[in-house]
Scaffold this active site. Structure first.
Site, PDB file in Angstrom:
ATOM      1  N   LYS A 255     -68.903  15.918  27.253  1.00 52.18           N
ATOM      2  CA  LYS A 255     -68.297  15.191  28.369  1.00 52.18           C
ATOM      3  C   LYS A 255     -68.675  15.837  29.708  1.00 52.18           C
ATOM      4  O   LYS A 255     -69.206  16.955  29.742  1.00 52.18           O
ATOM      5  CB  LYS A 255     -66.780  15.177  28.191  1.00 52.18           C
ATOM      6  CG  LYS A 255     -66.336  14.445  26.927  1.00 52.18           C
ATOM      7  CD  LYS A 255     -64.820  14.540  26.766  1.00 52.18           C
ATOM      8  CE  LYS A 255     -64.350  13.866  25.506  1.00 52.18           C
ATOM      9  NZ  LYS A 255     -62.877  13.949  25.361  1.00 52.18           N
TER      10      LYS A 255
ATOM     11  N   PHE B  74     -53.228   6.395  29.361  1.00 60.08           N
ATOM     12  CA  PHE B  74     -54.291   7.273  29.860  1.00 60.08           C
ATOM     13  C   PHE B  74     -55.665   6.606  29.877  1.00 60.08           C
ATOM     14  O   PHE B  74     -56.644   7.225  30.302  1.00 60.08           O
ATOM     15  CB  PHE B  74     -54.366   8.563  29.029  1.00 60.08           C
ATOM     16  CG  PHE B  74     -54.601   8.343  27.559  1.00 60.08           C
ATOM     17  CD1 PHE B  74     -55.875   8.102  27.069  1.00 60.08           C
ATOM     18  CD2 PHE B  74     -53.542   8.389  26.656  1.00 60.08           C
ATOM     19  CE1 PHE B  74     -56.099   7.899  25.717  1.00 60.08           C
ATOM     20  CE2 PHE B  74     -53.751   8.192  25.296  1.00 60.08           C
ATOM     21  CZ  PHE B  74     -55.037   7.948  24.829  1.00 60.08           C
TER      22      PHE B  74
ATOM     23  N   ARG C 222     -66.093  17.660  13.151  1.00 57.76           N
ATOM     24  CA  ARG C 222     -64.689  17.657  13.574  1.00 57.76           C
ATOM     25  C   ARG C 222     -64.112  19.076  13.505  1.00 57.76           C
ATOM     26  O   ARG C 222     -63.349  19.485  14.377  1.00 57.76           O
ATOM     27  CB  ARG C 222     -63.857  16.707  12.711  1.00 57.76           C
ATOM     28  CG  ARG C 222     -64.304  15.252  12.738  1.00 57.76           C
ATOM     29  CD  ARG C 222     -64.123  14.575  14.056  1.00 57.76           C
ATOM     30  NE  ARG C 222     -62.726  14.503  14.433  1.00 57.76           N
ATOM     31  CZ  ARG C 222     -62.283  14.095  15.615  1.00 57.76           C
ATOM     32  NH1 ARG C 222     -63.130  13.728  16.552  1.00 57.76           N
ATOM     33  NH2 ARG C 222     -61.004  14.047  15.879  1.00 57.76           N
TER      34      ARG C 222
ATOM     35  N   THR D 229     -57.940  17.988  19.128  1.00 56.41           N
ATOM     36  CA  THR D 229     -58.061  17.254  20.397  1.00 56.41           C
ATOM     37  C   THR D 229     -57.393  18.002  21.540  1.00 56.41           C
ATOM     38  O   THR D 229     -57.933  18.077  22.640  1.00 56.41           O
ATOM     39  CB  THR D 229     -57.436  15.852  20.251  1.00 56.41           C
ATOM     40  OG1 THR D 229     -58.116  15.170  19.194  1.00 56.41           O
ATOM     41  CG2 THR D 229     -57.563  15.056  21.529  1.00 56.41           C
TER      42      THR D 229
ATOM     43  N   ARG E  68     -63.438  23.609  21.234  1.00 55.27           N
ATOM     44  CA  ARG E  68     -62.282  23.438  22.118  1.00 55.27           C
ATOM     45  C   ARG E  68     -61.395  24.676  22.135  1.00 55.27           C
ATOM     46  O   ARG E  68     -60.834  25.015  23.179  1.00 55.27           O
ATOM     47  CB  ARG E  68     -61.491  22.204  21.703  1.00 55.27           C
ATOM     48  CG  ARG E  68     -62.242  20.910  21.998  1.00 55.27           C
ATOM     49  CD  ARG E  68     -61.469  19.716  21.519  1.00 55.27           C
ATOM     50  NE  ARG E  68     -62.148  18.468  21.853  1.00 55.27           N
ATOM     51  CZ  ARG E  68     -62.003  17.353  21.176  1.00 55.27           C
ATOM     52  NH1 ARG E  68     -61.202  17.315  20.110  1.00 55.27           N
ATOM     53  NH2 ARG E  68     -62.638  16.257  21.541  1.00 55.27           N
TER      54      ARG E  68
ATOM     55  N   ASN F 203     -61.430  18.232  27.572  1.00 53.71           N
ATOM     56  CA  ASN F 203     -61.603  18.939  26.302  1.00 53.71           C
ATOM     57  C   ASN F 203     -63.060  19.012  25.832  1.00 53.71           C
ATOM     58  O   ASN F 203     -63.345  19.155  24.666  1.00 53.71           O
ATOM     59  CB  ASN F 203     -60.685  18.375  25.222  1.00 53.71           C
ATOM     60  CG  ASN F 203     -60.993  16.943  24.848  1.00 53.71           C
ATOM     61  OD1 ASN F 203     -61.950  16.347  25.326  1.00 53.71           O
ATOM     62  ND2 ASN F 203     -60.159  16.388  23.982  1.00 53.71           N
TER      63      ASN F 203
ATOM     64  N   HIS G  29     -66.684  14.977  22.659  1.00 51.20           N
ATOM     65  CA  HIS G  29     -66.177  13.898  21.806  1.00 51.20           C
ATOM     66  C   HIS G  29     -66.963  13.914  20.505  1.00 51.20           C
ATOM     67  O   HIS G  29     -68.169  14.152  20.509  1.00 51.20           O
ATOM     68  CB  HIS G  29     -66.371  12.526  22.471  1.00 51.20           C
ATOM     69  CG  HIS G  29     -66.193  11.395  21.513  1.00 51.20           C
ATOM     70  ND1 HIS G  29     -64.954  10.887  21.207  1.00 51.20           N
ATOM     71  CD2 HIS G  29     -67.087  10.717  20.754  1.00 51.20           C
ATOM     72  CE1 HIS G  29     -65.103   9.928  20.311  1.00 51.20           C
ATOM     73  NE2 HIS G  29     -66.392   9.804  20.019  1.00 51.20           N
TER      74      HIS G  29
END
EC number: 2.7.4.6
Length: 152
Positions: free
Chosen positions: A11, A59, A87, A93, A104, A114, A117
């Protein structure tokens, strides 16, 4: 034979903070193969389509604005068990709930920033890959050490 594939996106916060090489390195070291890679500033429409499942959530607008605010590094990774492994490598998350050693857990603090994705399942991965990549942008290739990565 096509192996399992997943979609990952670094991101804008991860790009701005200089984590591209570190994140790619974690997946390479694990033994996964990068078959799609590009950097772009997503359009609002692409962001809305990507996060459409959250359209009714409070959000959603902020998420779309954030994802389309700067460069994103979109990737397709391939390998046995890549969706579940990715994952685990990414972590929870909510960064403050993510285990140390995860992306993360090590690099992020806030849920709204964070870093990365990752697709959450096979159908989501297919949808996201097709949304972000044209077929000609996917490189189907074999590593020279593939026989050493997994047992046949």
């Amino acid at each position: 034979m096509i192996k399992e594939r997943t979609f990952l996106a670094i991101k804008p916060d991860g790009v701005q903070r200089g984590y591209i090489a570190e994140i790619i390195g974690r997946f390479e070291k694990k033994g996964f193969k990068l078959v799609g890679l590009k950097q772009l500033i997503p359009s609002k429409q692409l962001a809305q389509d990507h996060y459409g499942v959250h359209r009714e959530r409070p959000f959603f607008k902020d998420l779309v604005n954030f994802i389309s605010s700067g460069p994103v590094v979109a990737m397709i990774w391939e390998g046995e068990g890549v969706i579940l492994s990715a994952r685990k490598i990414i972590g929870a998350t909510k960064p403050l709930e993510a285990e140390p050693g995860t992306i993360r857990g090590d690099l992020a603090i806030d849920i709204g920033r964070n870093i990365i994705h990752g697709s959450d399942g096979e159908e989501t991965a297919k949808f996201e890959i097709n949304l972000w990549f044209d077929q000609h942008e996917i490189c189907d290739w074999e590593t020279s050490d593939s026989e050493w990565r997994v047992e046949s």
